[in-house]
Design a protein around this motif. Structure first.
Motif, mmCIF file in Angstrom:
data_model
loop_
_atom_site.group_PDB
_atom_site.id
_atom_site.type_symbol
_atom_site.label_atom_id
_atom_site.label_comp_id
_atom_site.label_asym_id
_atom_site.label_seq_id
_atom_site.Cartn_x
_atom_site.Cartn_y
_atom_site.Cartn_z
ATOM 1 N N ALA A 186 55.504 62.124 -20.547
ATOM 2 C CA ALA A 186 56.897 62.442 -20.869
ATOM 3 C C ALA A 186 57.267 63.890 -20.596
ATOM 4 C CB ALA A 186 57.161 62.124 -22.345
ATOM 5 N N GLU A 187 56.334 64.691 -20.137
ATOM 6 C CA GLU A 187 56.584 66.123 -19.966
ATOM 7 C C GLU A 187 57.589 66.390 -18.842
ATOM 8 O OE1 GLU A 187 53.499 69.486 -20.406
ATOM 9 O OE2 GLU A 187 53.695 69.122 -18.240
ATOM 10 N N ILE A 188 58.527 67.287 -19.141
ATOM 11 C CA ILE A 188 59.577 67.686 -18.204
ATOM 12 C C ILE A 188 59.525 69.200 -18.030
ATOM 13 C CG2 ILE A 188 62.101 67.832 -17.889
ATOM 14 C CD1 ILE A 188 61.051 64.972 -17.698
ATOM 15 N N TYR A 189 59.708 69.653 -16.811
ATOM 16 C CA TYR A 189 59.872 71.085 -16.600
ATOM 17 C C TYR A 189 61.244 71.338 -16.006
ATOM 18 C CZ TYR A 189 58.796 70.798 -11.577
ATOM 19 O OH TYR A 189 58.819 70.522 -10.241
ATOM 20 N N LEU A 190 61.643 72.586 -16.031
ATOM 21 C CA LEU A 190 62.998 72.973 -15.646
ATOM 22 C C LEU A 190 62.958 73.848 -14.401
ATOM 23 C CD1 LEU A 190 64.100 74.285 -19.170
ATOM 24 C CD2 LEU A 190 63.964 71.912 -18.409
ATOM 25 N N GLU A 191 63.893 73.592 -13.506
ATOM 26 C CA GLU A 191 64.084 74.451 -12.346
ATOM 27 C C GLU A 191 65.569 74.713 -12.181
ATOM 28 O OE1 GLU A 191 60.560 73.367 -9.159
ATOM 29 O OE2 GLU A 191 62.581 72.692 -8.738
ATOM 30 N N ARG A 192 65.882 75.852 -11.638
ATOM 31 C CA ARG A 192 67.274 76.138 -11.290
ATOM 32 C C ARG A 192 67.684 75.155 -10.204
ATOM 33 N NH1 ARG A 192 71.071 80.385 -12.084
ATOM 34 N NH2 ARG A 192 72.967 79.329 -11.420
ATOM 35 N N PHE A 193 68.858 74.571 -10.312
ATOM 36 C CA PHE A 193 69.345 73.606 -9.330
ATOM 37 C C PHE A 193 70.200 74.313 -8.292
ATOM 38 C CE2 PHE A 193 72.651 70.559 -7.924
ATOM 39 C CZ PHE A 193 71.821 69.669 -7.259
ATOM 40 N N PHE A 194 69.881 74.054 -7.035
ATOM 41 C CA PHE A 194 70.652 74.576 -5.906
ATOM 42 C C PHE A 194 71.187 73.371 -5.133
ATOM 43 C CE2 PHE A 194 67.438 77.731 -6.913
ATOM 44 C CZ PHE A 194 68.201 78.877 -7.028
ATOM 45 N N PRO A 195 72.508 73.170 -5.142
ATOM 46 C CA PRO A 195 73.047 71.930 -4.570
ATOM 47 C C PRO A 195 72.979 71.826 -3.047
ATOM 48 C CG PRO A 195 74.820 73.328 -5.357
ATOM 49 C CD PRO A 195 73.538 73.985 -5.770
ATOM 50 N N GLN A 196 73.025 72.909 -2.338
ATOM 51 C CA GLN A 196 73.061 72.864 -0.875
ATOM 52 C C GLN A 196 71.774 73.419 -0.282
ATOM 53 O OE1 GLN A 196 75.595 71.405 0.875
ATOM 54 N NE2 GLN A 196 76.397 70.835 -1.127
ATOM 55 N N VAL A 197 70.708 72.657 -0.376
ATOM 56 C CA VAL A 197 69.426 73.091 0.175
ATOM 57 C C VAL A 197 68.852 71.992 1.068
ATOM 58 C CG1 VAL A 197 68.881 74.601 -1.768
ATOM 59 C CG2 VAL A 197 68.109 72.235 -1.802
ATOM 60 N N ARG A 198 67.818 72.336 1.774
ATOM 61 C CA ARG A 198 67.087 71.378 2.607
ATOM 62 C C ARG A 198 65.703 71.209 1.999
ATOM 63 N NH1 ARG A 198 70.255 70.214 7.362
ATOM 64 N NH2 ARG A 198 68.389 69.156 8.050
ATOM 65 N N LEU A 221 50.092 71.718 9.862
ATOM 66 C CA LEU A 221 50.401 70.773 10.929
ATOM 67 C C LEU A 221 51.904 70.739 11.206
ATOM 68 C CD1 LEU A 221 47.998 67.892 9.840
ATOM 69 C CD2 LEU A 221 47.586 69.739 11.478
ATOM 70 N N GLY A 222 52.557 71.875 10.966
ATOM 71 C CA GLY A 222 53.984 71.965 11.203
ATOM 72 C C GLY A 222 54.781 71.463 10.013
ATOM 73 N N GLU A 223 56.077 71.621 10.125
ATOM 74 C CA GLU A 223 56.956 71.229 9.019
ATOM 75 C C GLU A 223 57.735 69.982 9.392
ATOM 76 O OE1 GLU A 223 60.015 72.894 11.600
ATOM 77 O OE2 GLU A 223 57.980 73.524 11.214
ATOM 78 N N ARG A 224 58.240 69.340 8.336
ATOM 79 C CA ARG A 224 59.176 68.242 8.543
ATOM 80 C C ARG A 224 60.316 68.405 7.556
ATOM 81 N NH1 ARG A 224 54.542 66.071 6.151
ATOM 82 N NH2 ARG A 224 54.906 64.915 4.247
ATOM 83 N N ASP A 225 61.489 68.123 8.030
ATOM 84 C CA ASP A 225 62.703 68.228 7.228
ATOM 85 C C ASP A 225 62.966 66.858 6.622
ATOM 86 O OD1 ASP A 225 65.389 68.432 6.321
ATOM 87 O OD2 ASP A 225 65.739 70.055 7.749
ATOM 88 N N CYS A 226 62.917 66.776 5.305
ATOM 89 C CA CYS A 226 63.070 65.517 4.570
ATOM 90 C C CYS A 226 64.369 65.504 3.784
ATOM 91 C CB CYS A 226 61.885 65.329 3.630
ATOM 92 S SG CYS A 226 60.284 65.466 4.424
ATOM 93 N N PRO A 234 60.260 69.142 14.591
ATOM 94 C CA PRO A 234 60.386 70.230 13.621
ATOM 95 C C PRO A 234 61.788 70.247 13.011
ATOM 96 C CG PRO A 234 60.551 71.100 15.853
ATOM 97 C CD PRO A 234 60.238 69.630 15.986
ATOM 98 N N SER A 235 61.911 70.982 11.926
ATOM 99 C CA SER A 235 63.200 71.064 11.251
ATOM 100 C C SER A 235 64.205 71.823 12.109
ATOM 101 C CB SER A 235 63.058 71.794 9.915
ATOM 102 O OG SER A 235 64.329 72.060 9.372
ATOM 103 N N PRO A 236 65.388 71.254 12.288
ATOM 104 C CA PRO A 236 66.415 71.979 13.043
ATOM 105 C C PRO A 236 67.042 73.113 12.244
ATOM 106 C CG PRO A 236 67.301 69.913 12.231
ATOM 107 C CD PRO A 236 65.830 69.926 11.872
ATOM 108 N N ALA A 237 66.725 73.207 10.956
ATOM 109 C CA ALA A 237 67.351 74.204 10.091
ATOM 110 C C ALA A 237 66.581 75.519 10.017
ATOM 111 C CB ALA A 237 67.505 73.639 8.677
ATOM 112 N N LEU A 238 65.358 75.569 10.521
ATOM 113 C CA LEU A 238 64.536 76.773 10.375
ATOM 114 C C LEU A 238 64.542 77.621 11.637
ATOM 115 C CD1 LEU A 238 61.297 75.471 8.597
ATOM 116 C CD2 LEU A 238 63.319 76.512 7.577
#
Length: 181
Positions: free
Chosen positions: A114-126, A143-148, A162-166
């Motif tokens: 049941a453990e939950i942790y907290l992170e700051r939410f960023f709505p517009q990320v990849r 082995l390189g990156e992938r954009d998910c 590869p990710s088109p965003a990087l």
């Protein structure tokens, strides 16, 4: 393959039986499978992490106190799971307790934790993931990156490599951080 590839107990039992488990050692699987431990390992290695809690919570009251330090909006995440289960976005303090209790109940049902942790939410990320390959001699490569980022209900629909965003600098920095971790 599949869930067994992420099961630290399976990896350890394979080793104890004298089998060679092709994958990370059981300690690494356990550490990276526990999102709080993974965050702590990344911070200890000097890798930048999203602002968030230093440990997980099973009760809403102490978690809400920590949320004030992190700020809103927040992302509540199951410490012992993934795939969007036990995950909630909290826009304001007034919604925190109800969202926390829902996320915690879902995490318990889905992962037995049941453990939950907290992170700051960023709505517009990849969501960029980097696969790392290593051997028993301490040699590691990425082995390189992938954009998910193309997802539905926190489930990946498309992985693009590869990710088109990087740009090249960011790609290199992220790869170095992944190998260091």
């Amino acid at each position: 393959y599949g869930f067994l590839a992420e099961n630290h107990a399976f990896a350890e039992r394979s080793r104890q039986a004298g089998l060679t488990f092709i994958g990370p050692d059981s300690g690494s699987i356990a550490r990276m499978g526990d999102k709080v431990a993974a965050r702590q390992a990344a911070a200890a290695a000097g890798i930048p992490i999203v602002p968030g809690s230093e440990h997980g919570y099973t009760a809403a009251a102490p978690a809400k106190a920590a949320s004030a330090e992190i700020g809103f909006p927040l992302l509540l995440k199951a410490s012992g799971g993934g795939g969007g289960r036990g995950m909630r976005v909290v826009e304001c303090a007034e919604d925190f307790v109800a969202q926390f209790e829902q996320a915690s109940a879902e995490a318990l049902a889905g992962f037995g934790n049941a453990e939950i942790y907290l992170e700051r939410f960023f709505p517009q990320v990849r969501q960029i993931e980097i696969q790392v390959f290593g051997d028993r001699h301490g040699n590691y490569v990425h082995l390189g990156e992938r954009d998910c980022s193309v997802q539905r209900r926190h489930q990946k629909l498309v992985e693009e490599a590869p990710s088109p965003a990087l740009d090249d600098v960011t790609r290199h920095q992220m790869a170095e951080a992944a190998v260091a971790l």
